[in-house]
Design an enzyme around this catalytic site. Structure first.
Site, PDB file in Angstrom:
ATOM      1  N   LYS A 174       0.796  -1.245   0.000  1.00 60.03           N
ATOM      2  CA  LYS A 174       0.000   0.000   0.000  1.00 60.03           C
ATOM      3  C   LYS A 174       0.821   1.284   0.000  1.00 60.03           C
ATOM      4  O   LYS A 174       0.434   2.265   0.630  1.00 60.03           O
ATOM      5  CB  LYS A 174      -0.932   0.005   1.235  1.00 60.03           C
ATOM      6  CG  LYS A 174      -1.920  -1.113   1.270  1.00 60.03           C
ATOM      7  CD  LYS A 174      -2.747  -1.107   2.534  1.00 60.03           C
ATOM      8  CE  LYS A 174      -1.986  -1.605   3.722  1.00 60.03           C
ATOM      9  NZ  LYS A 174      -2.814  -1.978   4.875  1.00 60.03           N
ATOM     10  N   ASP A 210      -5.325  -5.830  10.619  1.00 62.33           N
ATOM     11  CA  ASP A 210      -6.645  -5.159  10.694  1.00 62.33           C
ATOM     12  C   ASP A 210      -7.811  -6.109  10.427  1.00 62.33           C
ATOM     13  O   ASP A 210      -8.899  -5.949  10.988  1.00 62.33           O
ATOM     14  CB  ASP A 210      -6.712  -3.931   9.762  1.00 62.33           C
ATOM     15  CG  ASP A 210      -6.276  -4.215   8.340  1.00 62.33           C
ATOM     16  OD1 ASP A 210      -5.821  -5.343   8.050  1.00 62.33           O
ATOM     17  OD2 ASP A 210      -6.379  -3.294   7.496  1.00 62.33           O
TER      18      ASP A 210
END
Ligand code: BGC
Length: 471
Positions: A174, A210
């Site tokens: 990312k 997450d």
């Protein structure tokens, strides 16, 4: 809207244009058979990721998380939760308390800090010093600097755990690239940075992905929640796997949460016939070429850029904006993913689409607006379908292992694409359900899942540590 330029063309040339646009966009459409194939390949890689002898070469790493199905109960009290994984870093104070009706209660206070490009791509020391600085600021604001709180860290990157509070970063994703972090214990990097500052103390008790934090936070609402998924800047899923098939960890009893890291699917060529010219450009110009190929078809980090490349293709074919793109539209990254949501959310009067395109320096005709919307729909629908095929793979695998007549399962989900795109959810749910016969699936959105999940697992970890200390 009156100033919208009208294309000087006849009905037949409009039709011709639309047909040609359709033809270009049709490449994004996936048939059910193709989605089934993606799902099958995903299941195969998942299997290879779990097995010791194939783990190394498997693209889907299936990382054990050391979050287990044997709850030890949890401590109550104050916990600090950190959430690092996107452009923002969050610090949270979570109060876990007892509640007469539900057995527990969670209250949170949080503060958001933005992570600059420099921090993302400098050195690990710089990044973690910044994180420690943010924690210090938060503790000051909350007047709790003197307290040594247990801390849960949601760190949303691929981590090979040795335990719940120890794991090495395999690779950044990312857009993160801080040097000196890959191959190192992430909790160690955090502890060192806190020590370097020396103005507060923390007891880091758990680090989770997450997806795992999301699953845990939803589990407390719904005990059938055994899958966690994120479709935001990145894309990933975790689920409860039978211990006996998690070959990388000893033990046979119960279940352990496995972080699939499915974003990396495709690294062994599994997606080649589905990847289009736009996908190749996105990949080649990214910070991690050749990696996270499945994620690059789906997640918010790349969706806007994919649309931009499609629009440029249509411009080059003289099918859009009179064959002329603005300088801004020609600039990488100028088409933000939130525009995709906003354009598809346009009520039909094209106002929203017109405004977005004007900020990008083009003056569109009505037909231009409609074509741009079609391009957005093509990219985001493919993302939802691809992602659906992956989740169907996870759920079918769970059903195969557990073999009930009907698998009743809840999936906890978070992430900006899932939550904010106006149609992603429906398209995604539809494909998942089509590909998972004999499954009864409930989807729930997590609220502040990353922080709450990290705090809740820390509460459990504290209890376990306490258990180990008490004979
Ligand atoms: C990371 C995962 C994470 C996902 C969603 C991916 O890029 O590899 O660890 O769960 O993004 O944030």
């Amino acid at each position: 809207m009156g100033q919208m330029g009208k294309m000087p063309c006849s009905l037949s040339s409009v039709l011709e244009r639309v047909i040609m646009v359709e033809q270009i966009l049709s490449e994004f459409r996936l048939k059910k058979e193709q989605l089934k194939e993606v799902m099958k390949r995903m299941m195969r890689e998942m299997d290879r990721g779990l097995r010791v002898e194939t783990h190394q070469e498997a693209s889907v790493k299936m990382l054990p998380t050391y979050v287990c199905s044997t709850p030890e109960g949890s401590e109550v009290g104050d916990f600090l939760a950190l959430d690092l994984g996107g452009t923002n870093f969050r610090v949270m104070l979570v109060k876990v308390g007892e509640d007469e009706e539900r057995g527990w209660k969670v209250e949170t206070k949080h503060q958001m800090y933005s992570i600059s490009e420099d921090a993302m791509t400098g050195t690990a020391e710089m990044l973690f010093d910044y994180i420690a600085e943010c924690i210090s600021d938060f503790l000051n604001r909350q007047h709790i600097k003197h307290k040594k709180l247990p801390l849960g860290f949601t760190f949303s990157f691929p981590v090979r755990h040795e335990n719940i509070d120890k794991g090495i970063l395999l690779n950044w994703t990312k857009g993160f690239k801080a040097s000196g972090a890959e191959g190192n214990n992430v909790v160690g990097l955090l502890r060192d940075a806190i020590k370097r500052r020396g103005d507060f103390e923390m007891d880091v008790v758990a680090m989770v992905n997450d997806t795992v934090a999301t699953m845990i936070s939803c589990y407390y609402e719904d005990r059938s929640c055994e899958v966690g998924m994120i479709v935001g800047t990145g894309c990933n899923a975790c689920y409860m796997e039978e211990m006996r098939t998690v070959e990388l960890v000893e033990g046979e009893e119960g279940r352990m949460c496995v972080n699939t890291e499915w974003g990396a699917f495709g690294a062994n060529g599994e997606l080649e016939e589905f990847r289009l010219e736009y996908d190749r450009v996105v990949d080649e110009t990214s910070l991690n070429p050749g990696q996270q190929l499945y994620e690059k078809l789906i997640s918010g980090k790349y969706m806007g850029e994919l649309v931009r490349l499609v629009l440029l293709k249509l411009v080059n074919e003289e099918l859009l904006f009179n064959g002329e793109a603005s300088d801004l539209l020609k600039t990488r990254g100028s088409f933000e993913t939130r525009y995709v949501s906003q354009i598809e959310g346009d009520s039909g009067d094209r106002k929203q689409i017109y405004n977005i395109l004007s900020t990008l320096g083009v003056l569109p005709s009505e037909l231009d607006c409609d074509i741009v919307r079609l391009a957005c729909e093509s990219v985001s629908t493919r993302a939802a379908h691809m992602c659906g095929a992956g989740l169907a793979g996870v759920i079918n695998r769970m059903r195969e292992r557990r073999s009930p007549a009907v698998l009743k399962i809840t999936v906890g989900i978070d992430g900006s694409v899932y939550k904010l795109h106006p149609c992603f959810q429906d398209r995604f749910h539809k494909v998942v359900r089509e590909l998972t016969p004999h499954c009864d699936i409930t989807f729930i959105q997590s609220e502040e899942g990353s922080g709450r999940g990290a705090a809740l697992i820390s509460a459990v970890a504290c209890k376990m540590a306490a258990c180990m200390l008490t004979p």
